[in-house]
Design a protein around this motif. Structure first.
Motif, PDB file in Angstrom:
ATOM      1  N   ARG A  37       0.837  -1.325   0.043  1.00 46.30           N
ATOM      2  CA  ARG A  37       0.038  -0.107  -0.194  1.00 46.30           C
ATOM      3  C   ARG A  37       1.050   1.282   0.088  1.00 46.30           C
ATOM      4  O   ARG A  37       0.153   2.372  -0.365  1.00 46.30           O
ATOM      5  CB  ARG A  37      -1.012  -0.071   1.214  1.00 46.30           C
ATOM      6  CG  ARG A  37      -2.035  -1.219   1.148  1.00 46.30           C
ATOM      7  CD  ARG A  37      -2.637  -1.160   2.257  1.00 46.30           C
ATOM      8  NE  ARG A  37      -3.810  -2.171   2.160  1.00 46.30           N
ATOM      9  CZ  ARG A  37      -3.813  -3.285   1.737  1.00 46.30           C
ATOM     10  NH1 ARG A  37      -2.719  -3.871   1.693  1.00 46.30           N
ATOM     11  NH2 ARG A  37      -5.145  -3.983   1.544  1.00 46.30           N
ATOM     12  N   LEU A  57      -5.125  -4.499 -13.849  1.00 44.98           N
ATOM     13  CA  LEU A  57      -5.969  -5.820 -13.746  1.00 44.98           C
ATOM     14  C   LEU A  57      -7.447  -5.777 -14.356  1.00 44.98           C
ATOM     15  O   LEU A  57      -7.809  -6.814 -14.966  1.00 44.98           O
ATOM     16  CB  LEU A  57      -6.138  -6.590 -12.181  1.00 44.98           C
ATOM     17  CG  LEU A  57      -4.872  -6.931 -11.656  1.00 44.98           C
ATOM     18  CD1 LEU A  57      -4.693  -7.207 -10.164  1.00 44.98           C
ATOM     19  CD2 LEU A  57      -4.099  -8.368 -12.343  1.00 44.98           C
ATOM     20  N   VAL A 109     -12.794 -15.050  -7.947  1.00 46.44           N
ATOM     21  CA  VAL A 109     -11.971 -13.664  -7.676  1.00 46.44           C
ATOM     22  C   VAL A 109     -12.800 -12.809  -6.926  1.00 46.44           C
ATOM     23  O   VAL A 109     -12.650 -12.021  -5.848  1.00 46.44           O
ATOM     24  CB  VAL A 109     -11.331 -13.330  -8.910  1.00 46.44           C
ATOM     25  CG1 VAL A 109     -10.951 -11.777  -8.631  1.00 46.44           C
ATOM     26  CG2 VAL A 109     -10.421 -13.980  -9.553  1.00 46.44           C
ATOM     27  N   VAL A 134      -5.713 -14.728   7.485  1.00 46.08           N
ATOM     28  CA  VAL A 134      -5.146 -15.860   6.433  1.00 46.08           C
ATOM     29  C   VAL A 134      -5.215 -17.035   7.599  1.00 46.08           C
ATOM     30  O   VAL A 134      -5.497 -18.163   7.180  1.00 46.08           O
ATOM     31  CB  VAL A 134      -3.812 -15.430   5.843  1.00 46.08           C
ATOM     32  CG1 VAL A 134      -3.309 -16.662   5.300  1.00 46.08           C
ATOM     33  CG2 VAL A 134      -4.193 -14.477   4.801  1.00 46.08           C
ATOM     34  N   TYR A 147     -10.152 -23.117  -1.291  1.00 49.37           N
ATOM     35  CA  TYR A 147      -9.015 -22.438  -2.152  1.00 49.37           C
ATOM     36  C   TYR A 147      -8.464 -23.552  -3.121  1.00 49.37           C
ATOM     37  O   TYR A 147      -7.731 -23.490  -4.098  1.00 49.37           O
ATOM     38  CB  TYR A 147      -7.940 -21.748  -1.120  1.00 49.37           C
ATOM     39  CG  TYR A 147      -8.374 -20.364  -0.849  1.00 49.37           C
ATOM     40  CD1 TYR A 147      -9.455 -20.252  -0.107  1.00 49.37           C
ATOM     41  CD2 TYR A 147      -7.816 -19.589  -1.654  1.00 49.37           C
ATOM     42  CE1 TYR A 147      -9.948 -18.779   0.094  1.00 49.37           C
ATOM     43  CE2 TYR A 147      -8.098 -18.109  -1.526  1.00 49.37           C
ATOM     44  CZ  TYR A 147      -9.186 -18.099  -0.450  1.00 49.37           C
ATOM     45  OH  TYR A 147      -9.546 -16.634  -0.362  1.00 49.37           O
ATOM     46  N   VAL A 154      -7.591 -22.788 -11.535  1.00 47.31           N
ATOM     47  CA  VAL A 154      -6.447 -21.595 -12.126  1.00 47.31           C
ATOM     48  C   VAL A 154      -5.246 -22.527 -12.733  1.00 47.31           C
ATOM     49  O   VAL A 154      -5.075 -22.081 -13.771  1.00 47.31           O
ATOM     50  CB  VAL A 154      -5.885 -21.018 -10.906  1.00 47.31           C
ATOM     51  CG1 VAL A 154      -4.597 -20.135 -11.182  1.00 47.31           C
ATOM     52  CG2 VAL A 154      -6.878 -19.981 -10.182  1.00 47.31           C
ATOM     53  N   PRO A 200      -1.906 -22.521   2.648  1.00 45.03           N
ATOM     54  CA  PRO A 200      -3.023 -22.959   3.218  1.00 45.03           C
ATOM     55  C   PRO A 200      -2.848 -24.222   4.021  1.00 45.03           C
ATOM     56  O   PRO A 200      -3.066 -24.615   5.000  1.00 45.03           O
ATOM     57  CB  PRO A 200      -3.659 -23.190   2.188  1.00 45.03           C
ATOM     58  CG  PRO A 200      -3.581 -22.214   1.213  1.00 45.03           C
ATOM     59  CD  PRO A 200      -1.967 -22.001   1.372  1.00 45.03           C
TER      60      PRO A 200
HETATM   61  C1  HEM Z   1      -4.217 -19.747  -1.632  1.00 44.88           C
HETATM   62  C2  HEM Z   1      -4.306 -18.831  -2.677  1.00 44.88           C
HETATM   63  C3  HEM Z   1      -4.432 -17.355  -2.206  1.00 44.88           C
HETATM   64  C4  HEM Z   1      -4.028 -16.723  -1.068  1.00 44.88           C
HETATM   65  C5  HEM Z   1      -3.846 -17.121   0.400  1.00 44.88           C
HETATM   66  C6  HEM Z   1      -4.414 -15.204  -1.266  1.00 44.88           C
HETATM   67  C7  HEM Z   1      -4.148 -14.211  -0.537  1.00 44.88           C
HETATM   68  C8  HEM Z   1      -4.757 -12.888  -0.499  1.00 44.88           C
HETATM   69  C9  HEM Z   1      -4.758 -11.734   0.185  1.00 44.88           C
HETATM   70  C10 HEM Z   1      -4.348 -12.117   1.706  1.00 44.88           C
HETATM   71  C11 HEM Z   1      -5.376 -10.733  -0.335  1.00 44.88           C
HETATM   72  C12 HEM Z   1      -5.424  -9.260   0.374  1.00 44.88           C
HETATM   73  C13 HEM Z   1      -4.066  -8.459   0.321  1.00 44.88           C
HETATM   74  C14 HEM Z   1      -4.499  -7.614   0.915  1.00 44.88           C
HETATM   75  O1  HEM Z   1      -5.357  -6.485   0.958  1.00 44.88           O
HETATM   76  O2  HEM Z   1      -3.600  -7.011   1.744  1.00 44.88           O
HETATM   77  C15 HEM Z   1      -5.311 -10.901  -1.712  1.00 44.88           C
HETATM   78  C16 HEM Z   1      -5.821 -10.089  -2.479  1.00 44.88           C
HETATM   79  C17 HEM Z   1      -6.140 -10.566  -3.892  1.00 44.88           C
HETATM   80  N1  HEM Z   1      -6.090 -11.694  -4.563  1.00 44.88           N
HETATM   81 FE1  HEM Z   1      -5.318 -13.357  -3.675  1.00 44.88          FE
HETATM   82  N2  HEM Z   1      -4.769 -15.223  -2.619  1.00 44.88           N
HETATM   83  C18 HEM Z   1      -4.740 -16.489  -3.098  1.00 44.88           C
HETATM   84  C19 HEM Z   1      -4.890 -16.740  -4.496  1.00 44.88           C
HETATM   85  C20 HEM Z   1      -5.228 -15.725  -5.647  1.00 44.88           C
HETATM   86  C21 HEM Z   1      -5.680 -16.168  -7.077  1.00 44.88           C
HETATM   87  C22 HEM Z   1      -5.453 -17.359  -7.456  1.00 44.88           C
HETATM   88  C23 HEM Z   1      -5.806 -14.895  -7.510  1.00 44.88           C
HETATM   89  C24 HEM Z   1      -6.305 -14.700  -9.026  1.00 44.88           C
HETATM   90  C25 HEM Z   1      -7.032 -15.590  -9.637  1.00 44.88           C
HETATM   91  C26 HEM Z   1      -5.836 -13.700  -6.628  1.00 44.88           C
HETATM   92  C27 HEM Z   1      -6.269 -12.443  -6.643  1.00 44.88           C
HETATM   93  C28 HEM Z   1      -6.373 -11.566  -5.730  1.00 44.88           C
HETATM   94  C29 HEM Z   1      -6.910 -10.045  -6.019  1.00 44.88           C
HETATM   95  C30 HEM Z   1      -7.381  -9.863  -7.358  1.00 44.88           C
HETATM   96  C31 HEM Z   1      -6.827  -9.407  -5.018  1.00 44.88           C
HETATM   97  C32 HEM Z   1      -7.041  -8.047  -4.742  1.00 44.88           C
HETATM   98  C33 HEM Z   1      -5.938  -7.110  -4.888  1.00 44.88           C
HETATM   99  C34 HEM Z   1      -6.181  -5.709  -4.507  1.00 44.88           C
HETATM  100  O3  HEM Z   1      -6.911  -5.253  -5.442  1.00 44.88           O
HETATM  101  O4  HEM Z   1      -5.980  -5.498  -3.360  1.00 44.88           O
HETATM  102  N3  HEM Z   1      -5.609 -14.421  -5.416  1.00 44.88           N
HETATM  103  N4  HEM Z   1      -5.008 -12.429  -1.809  1.00 44.88           N
END
Ligand code: HEM
Length: 209
Positions: A37, A57, A109, A134, A147, A154, A200
């Motif tokens: 951030r 994105l 998503v 998490v 997940y 995916v 995970p």
């Molecule tokens: C085990 C798998 C995953 C975990 C543990 C994970 C974890 C996270 C976390 C903790 C955030 C929040 C970040 C924050 O706001 O501080 C986040 C945001 C996000 N993740 Fe994941 N993620 C995973 C898989 C994926 C996959 C496969 C995709 C896409 C296909 C994805 C797309 C996104 C997107 C688009 C955001 C929002 C980012 C934003 O605009 O703030 N994630 N994820």
């Protein structure tokens, strides 16, 4: 379709790497969550880089889906006899898998953003920090299951998507090259699925404090 897909691939690699920070402990993960951030400050405002990434994105998503629908229509028109004979074989199987898989990833998503970005949905008890959210989510087996299913979708999408992107970009210049592209698709898809699933499972098995 290929270029926006490669941009998603780049994002996934960075995101997967970032998630692995949880293995180094909650402080490291929260610092990373804070860092995304504040990148570029004070040259850019808080969340500036984050918003550039989000807009990139979203624009890529619109283009990617638009390209998919266009190709879909074109494939439909190319069919010689619309009603009597359906196309069979791998081409048709992959086309269907990419469409339905893509739709499933899109739904994931939306769920994922509501879960870990806006915190509208919680798995387990609501928690105040990114690392606690998490850890709490993946301490529930069903949280891990959601997940796992999403990561399999995916992975399959990437498997064929990377291959397709390489074809579109004209990289398949020989039979040997085609084999190499197949190998790289499998390798990259596996790295992403395994990399995303390490946190995970590490949490579920109690390996993360
Ligand atoms: C085990 C798998 C995953 C975990 C543990 C994970 C974890 C996270 C976390 C903790 C955030 C929040 C970040 C924050 O706001 O501080 C986040 C945001 C996000 N993740 Fe994941 N993620 C995973 C898989 C994926 C996959 C496969 C995709 C896409 C296909 C994805 C797309 C996104 C997107 C688009 C955001 C929002 C980012 C934003 O605009 O703030 N994630 N994820």
């Amino acid at each position: 379709m290929a270029l926006t897909g490669l941009f998603f691939l780049f994002y996934l690699l960075v995101h997967m790497y970032g998630n692995l920070m949880i293995l180094m402990g909650p402080e490291a993960f929260d610092e990373y969550a804070h860092h995304i951030r504040t990148i570029g400050e004070p040259m850019v405002p808080e969340k500036g880089v984050l918003w550039v990434m989000r807009i990139g994105l979203l624009a890529s998503l619109v283009l990617h889906v638009w390209a998919a629908v266009t190709l879909w229509r074109r494939a439909g028109q190319a069919r010689t006899n619309r009603y009597v004979m359906k196309r069979k074989g791998y081409g048709n199987f992959y086309a269907k898998a990419m469409r339905w898989g893509g739709l499933a990833i899109l739904l994931f998503v939306v769920f994922h953003i509501l879960h870990l970005t806006t915190h509208t949905i919680s798995i387990g008890e609501p928690q105040p920090t990114p690392s606690q959210r998490v850890v709490e989510s993946f301490s529930q087996w069903w949280g891990v299951l959601i997940y796992v299913v999403a990561m399999v979708a995916v992975g399959l999408h990437l498997l064929h998507g990377i291959w397709g992107a390489a074809m579109t970009l004209g990289l398949n210049t020989s039979l040997k090259r085609a084999e190499q592209i197949r190998f790289v698709s499998i390798l990259v898809a596996t790295i992403i699925v395994v990399g995303f699933l390490i946190p995970p499972f590490a949490i579920l098995l109690g390996l993360v404090p």
